[in-house]
Design a protein around this motif. Structure first.
Motif, PDB file in Angstrom:
ATOM      1  N   SER A 109      -2.871   4.156  -4.832  1.00 17.29           N
ATOM      2  CA  SER A 109      -4.206   4.757  -4.875  1.00 17.29           C
ATOM      3  C   SER A 109      -4.547   5.244  -6.278  1.00 17.29           C
ATOM      4  O   SER A 109      -5.677   5.093  -6.749  1.00 17.29           O
ATOM      5  CB  SER A 109      -4.292   5.927  -3.884  1.00 17.29           C
ATOM      6  OG  SER A 109      -4.110   5.471  -2.563  1.00 17.29           O
ATOM      7  N   TYR A 126      10.796   9.920   5.130  1.00 19.64           N
ATOM      8  CA  TYR A 126       9.506   9.319   4.831  1.00 19.64           C
ATOM      9  C   TYR A 126       9.598   8.227   3.757  1.00 19.64           C
ATOM     10  O   TYR A 126       8.591   7.624   3.410  1.00 19.64           O
ATOM     11  CB  TYR A 126       8.522  10.398   4.362  1.00 19.64           C
ATOM     12  CG  TYR A 126       8.261  11.450   5.413  1.00 19.64           C
ATOM     13  CD1 TYR A 126       7.465  11.170   6.521  1.00 19.64           C
ATOM     14  CD2 TYR A 126       8.834  12.718   5.315  1.00 19.64           C
ATOM     15  CE1 TYR A 126       7.231  12.122   7.501  1.00 19.64           C
ATOM     16  CE2 TYR A 126       8.606  13.675   6.284  1.00 19.64           C
ATOM     17  CZ  TYR A 126       7.813  13.378   7.376  1.00 19.64           C
ATOM     18  OH  TYR A 126       7.593  14.323   8.354  1.00 19.64           O
ATOM     19  N   ASN A 160       1.122   6.264  -7.417  1.00 21.81           N
ATOM     20  CA  ASN A 160       1.118   5.412  -6.230  1.00 21.81           C
ATOM     21  C   ASN A 160      -0.037   4.428  -6.343  1.00 21.81           C
ATOM     22  O   ASN A 160      -0.795   4.447  -7.313  1.00 21.81           O
ATOM     23  CB  ASN A 160       1.040   6.245  -4.935  1.00 21.81           C
ATOM     24  CG  ASN A 160      -0.200   7.113  -4.885  1.00 21.81           C
ATOM     25  OD1 ASN A 160      -1.290   6.673  -5.249  1.00 21.81           O
ATOM     26  ND2 ASN A 160      -0.042   8.361  -4.428  1.00 21.81           N
ATOM     27  N   SER A 199       0.799  -1.225   0.000  1.00 19.11           N
ATOM     28  CA  SER A 199       0.000   0.000   0.000  1.00 19.11           C
ATOM     29  C   SER A 199       0.829   1.270   0.000  1.00 19.11           C
ATOM     30  O   SER A 199       0.299   2.359  -0.219  1.00 19.11           O
ATOM     31  CB  SER A 199      -0.923   0.001   1.217  1.00 19.11           C
ATOM     32  OG  SER A 199      -0.158  -0.090   2.409  1.00 19.11           O
ATOM     33  N   ASN A 200       2.135   1.162   0.249  1.00 21.38           N
ATOM     34  CA  ASN A 200       2.966   2.369   0.317  1.00 21.38           C
ATOM     35  C   ASN A 200       3.941   2.468  -0.856  1.00 21.38           C
ATOM     36  O   ASN A 200       4.953   3.157  -0.794  1.00 21.38           O
ATOM     37  CB  ASN A 200       3.741   2.410   1.637  1.00 21.38           C
ATOM     38  CG  ASN A 200       4.543   1.136   1.865  1.00 21.38           C
ATOM     39  OD1 ASN A 200       4.462   0.185   1.092  1.00 21.38           O
ATOM     40  ND2 ASN A 200       5.326   1.122   2.936  1.00 21.38           N
ATOM     41  N   ASN A 208       1.712  10.315   0.606  1.00 21.07           N
ATOM     42  CA  ASN A 208       1.572  11.621  -0.050  1.00 21.07           C
ATOM     43  C   ASN A 208       2.749  12.543   0.264  1.00 21.07           C
ATOM     44  O   ASN A 208       3.213  13.287  -0.610  1.00 21.07           O
ATOM     45  CB  ASN A 208       0.265  12.284   0.378  1.00 21.07           C
ATOM     46  CG  ASN A 208      -0.954  11.585  -0.195  1.00 21.07           C
ATOM     47  OD1 ASN A 208      -0.874  10.950  -1.246  1.00 21.07           O
ATOM     48  ND2 ASN A 208      -2.085  11.694   0.488  1.00 21.07           N
ATOM     49  N   GLU A 256       5.449   4.501   5.980  1.00 21.01           N
ATOM     50  CA  GLU A 256       4.127   4.073   6.414  1.00 21.01           C
ATOM     51  C   GLU A 256       3.111   4.512   5.364  1.00 21.01           C
ATOM     52  O   GLU A 256       3.360   5.438   4.593  1.00 21.01           O
ATOM     53  CB  GLU A 256       3.752   4.693   7.770  1.00 21.01           C
ATOM     54  CG  GLU A 256       4.675   4.323   8.919  1.00 21.01           C
ATOM     55  CD  GLU A 256       4.551   2.877   9.347  1.00 21.01           C
ATOM     56  OE1 GLU A 256       3.535   2.241   8.976  1.00 21.01           O
ATOM     57  OE2 GLU A 256       5.450   2.384  10.041  1.00 21.01           O
ATOM     58  N   GLU A 257       1.984   3.830   5.354  1.00 18.58           N
ATOM     59  CA  GLU A 257       0.958   4.151   4.358  1.00 18.58           C
ATOM     60  C   GLU A 257       0.499   5.599   4.466  1.00 18.58           C
ATOM     61  O   GLU A 257       0.237   6.255   3.449  1.00 18.58           O
ATOM     62  CB  GLU A 257      -0.238   3.204   4.521  1.00 18.58           C
ATOM     63  CG  GLU A 257      -1.300   3.375   3.455  1.00 18.58           C
ATOM     64  CD  GLU A 257      -2.416   2.353   3.587  1.00 18.58           C
ATOM     65  OE1 GLU A 257      -3.429   2.486   2.867  1.00 18.58           O
ATOM     66  OE2 GLU A 257      -2.283   1.422   4.407  1.00 18.58           O
ATOM     67  N   GLN A 258       0.416   6.134   5.686  1.00 17.80           N
ATOM     68  CA  GLN A 258      -0.076   7.495   5.864  1.00 17.80           C
ATOM     69  C   GLN A 258       0.919   8.544   5.386  1.00 17.80           C
ATOM     70  O   GLN A 258       0.565   9.727   5.258  1.00 17.80           O
ATOM     71  CB  GLN A 258      -0.445   7.766   7.326  1.00 17.80           C
ATOM     72  CG  GLN A 258       0.706   7.656   8.318  1.00 17.80           C
ATOM     73  CD  GLN A 258       0.753   6.282   8.952  1.00 17.80           C
ATOM     74  OE1 GLN A 258       0.379   5.297   8.312  1.00 17.80           O
ATOM     75  NE2 GLN A 258       1.181   6.222  10.197  1.00 17.80           N
ATOM     76  N   TYR A 259       2.170   8.111   5.091  1.00 16.03           N
ATOM     77  CA  TYR A 259       3.185   9.057   4.633  1.00 16.03           C
ATOM     78  C   TYR A 259       3.401   9.010   3.115  1.00 16.03           C
ATOM     79  O   TYR A 259       4.332   9.653   2.607  1.00 16.03           O
ATOM     80  CB  TYR A 259       4.522   8.779   5.331  1.00 16.03           C
ATOM     81  CG  TYR A 259       4.482   8.974   6.831  1.00 16.03           C
ATOM     82  CD1 TYR A 259       3.793  10.042   7.397  1.00 16.03           C
ATOM     83  CD2 TYR A 259       5.136   8.087   7.675  1.00 16.03           C
ATOM     84  CE1 TYR A 259       3.743  10.212   8.776  1.00 16.03           C
ATOM     85  CE2 TYR A 259       5.089   8.252   9.055  1.00 16.03           C
ATOM     86  CZ  TYR A 259       4.394   9.315   9.601  1.00 16.03           C
ATOM     87  OH  TYR A 259       4.349   9.481  10.952  1.00 16.03           O
TER      88      TYR A 259
END
Length: 390
Positions: free
Chosen positions: A251, A87, A249, A58-59, A224, A219-222
């Protein structure tokens, strides 16, 4: 006239003309089966591609370099400097080419990929035996290779490939690892690929230009934030020319796949829906013939007190019964067709509840719509003219 009586009379009329009723239903059966089968096939293909994208991690971030002016690629050091961020977890530039792989009397053209030690974890590759490319292999420009399962089967048969020497366009490479079977992706199949150290690839191809890079965020939240960092680095290298590169990416890929698959499913459903409309025309034609054949019967019933709504109800029930039974049979055959397509195409094809409900409901609407005109025509007959009809 009671509803149950109208239903009994409609069913009797259908049963008395079995062959005609069957042929009328056939169009609806084929239409519903086609809708369920084709839409399920489209959804199955979408799920397969989606699962492959998700298997990347996912990342994951993918960078393609188109270049600016004379600068059409990056150097290895430039590519690696893009990963200089807290990141970004891992980075691997990639170089790809085709070459003839030879062992003994066996020779095949294969895809050769120059990568570094991070590539295996970036793409979630699994080893059947041996090891993957190491950092020291790149630093020392070692002539080592990791081969896909199909390459191992083609070149070595039942012989253990580890430690054996293969030739890639006449250059000797030692096999140090074999990938597990099934390592496929959207862009290619790793079962048919060979991996060598990227710095060895520079010598092998006499080219040092990097046009493709894979990175992973910590991490997935990083994702962007990491992508923003990559964009800033590339803007600096290419002096603000955003057409010199492309960044994707997971997404982005999933969004594109979902958009394309929705369009494909609608197109396939529309094509199959044509068969339902043709089936509806068949219902209308047969119902018109039935009205003509039963004109005297309608006249007698009206003379005995049957109202316009009674005649209308009877013919509408006949039309809905034909389309409804055809829809049920179409759903059954749609399940069978989906299973067979999934089996022979090696895909997971499972009709969704929504597809079944929509296709069956549409078959009923077809029966209602195309049965309305014949039913209204029958209900509008005048008793005296109907009784005099020969």
């Amino acid at each position: 006239m009671a509803l149950m009586q109208a239903i009994k009379m409609s069913l009797k009329s259908i049963i008395d003309n079995k062959l005609r009723s069957f042929l009328t239903m056939l169009g609806i059966v084929i239409g519903v089966m086609s809708v369920i089968g084709l839409v399920s096939l489209g959804q199955g293909a979408t799920e397969g591609v989606t699962s492959q994208i998700k298997s990347m991690g996912s990342n994951l971030i993918m960078v393609s370099i188109m270049g600016r002016g004379m600068d059409t690629s990056l150097s290895y050091n430039q590519a690696m400097s893009i990963g200089d961020s807290p990141y970004i977890k891992e980075i691997s530039p990639i170089m790809s080419a085709n070459a003839y792989a030879k062992y003994g009397d066996q020779s095949y053209e294969e895809s050769i990929n120059g990568v570094n030690e991070n590539y295996m974890s970036l793409r979630n590759l699994k080893l059947a035996e041996g090891r993957f490319i190491l950092s020291i292999d790149n630093d020392m420009r070692q002539k080592v290779a990791v081969i896909g399962s199909n390459v191992a089967s083609d070149l070595f048969g039942f012989t253990d490939p580890l430690g054996k020497t293969i030739q890639l366009d006449g250059n000797n490479f030692t096999v140090v690892g074999v990938l597990a079977s099934g390592g496929s992706s959207i862009s290619n199949s790793y079962d048919d690929s060979i991996f060598i150290p990227i710095k060895t690839m520079f010598v092998f191809q006499r080219n040092r230009g990097i046009t493709q890079i894979y990175l992973s965020a910590t991490e997935e939240q990083y994702v962007n934030i990491a992508q923003y960092h990559v964009e800033n680095m590339l803007n600096t290298i290419f002096k603000g020319d955003t057409n010199a590169y492309r960044i994707l990416n997971q997404s982005d890929l999933l969004s594109t796949v979902n958009s394309v698959s929705n369009t494909l499913s609608m197109m396939l459903g529309g094509i199959a829906g044509i068969a339902l409309i043709v089936g509806g025309i068949g219902i209308m034609n047969i119902m018109l013939v039935s009205v003509t054949e039963r004109t005297r019967e309608i006249g007698i019933r009206k003379a005995l007190g049957a109202k316009k709504k009674d005649i209308l109800l009877q013919f509408m029930i006949e039309s809905l019964t034909i389309s409804g039974v055809g829809g049920i049979v179409g759903v059954i055959f749609g399940f069978i067709a989906s299973y067979l397509m999934g089996h022979f195409m090696n895909m997971t094809v499972s009709p969704s509840i929504n597809t079944i409900i929509i296709s069956f409901s549409f078959s009923l609407l077809i029966g209602l719509f195309f049965g309305m005109y014949p039913a209204n025509k029958a209900a509008g007959l005048k008793p005296i003219e109907a009784l005099r009809y020969e």
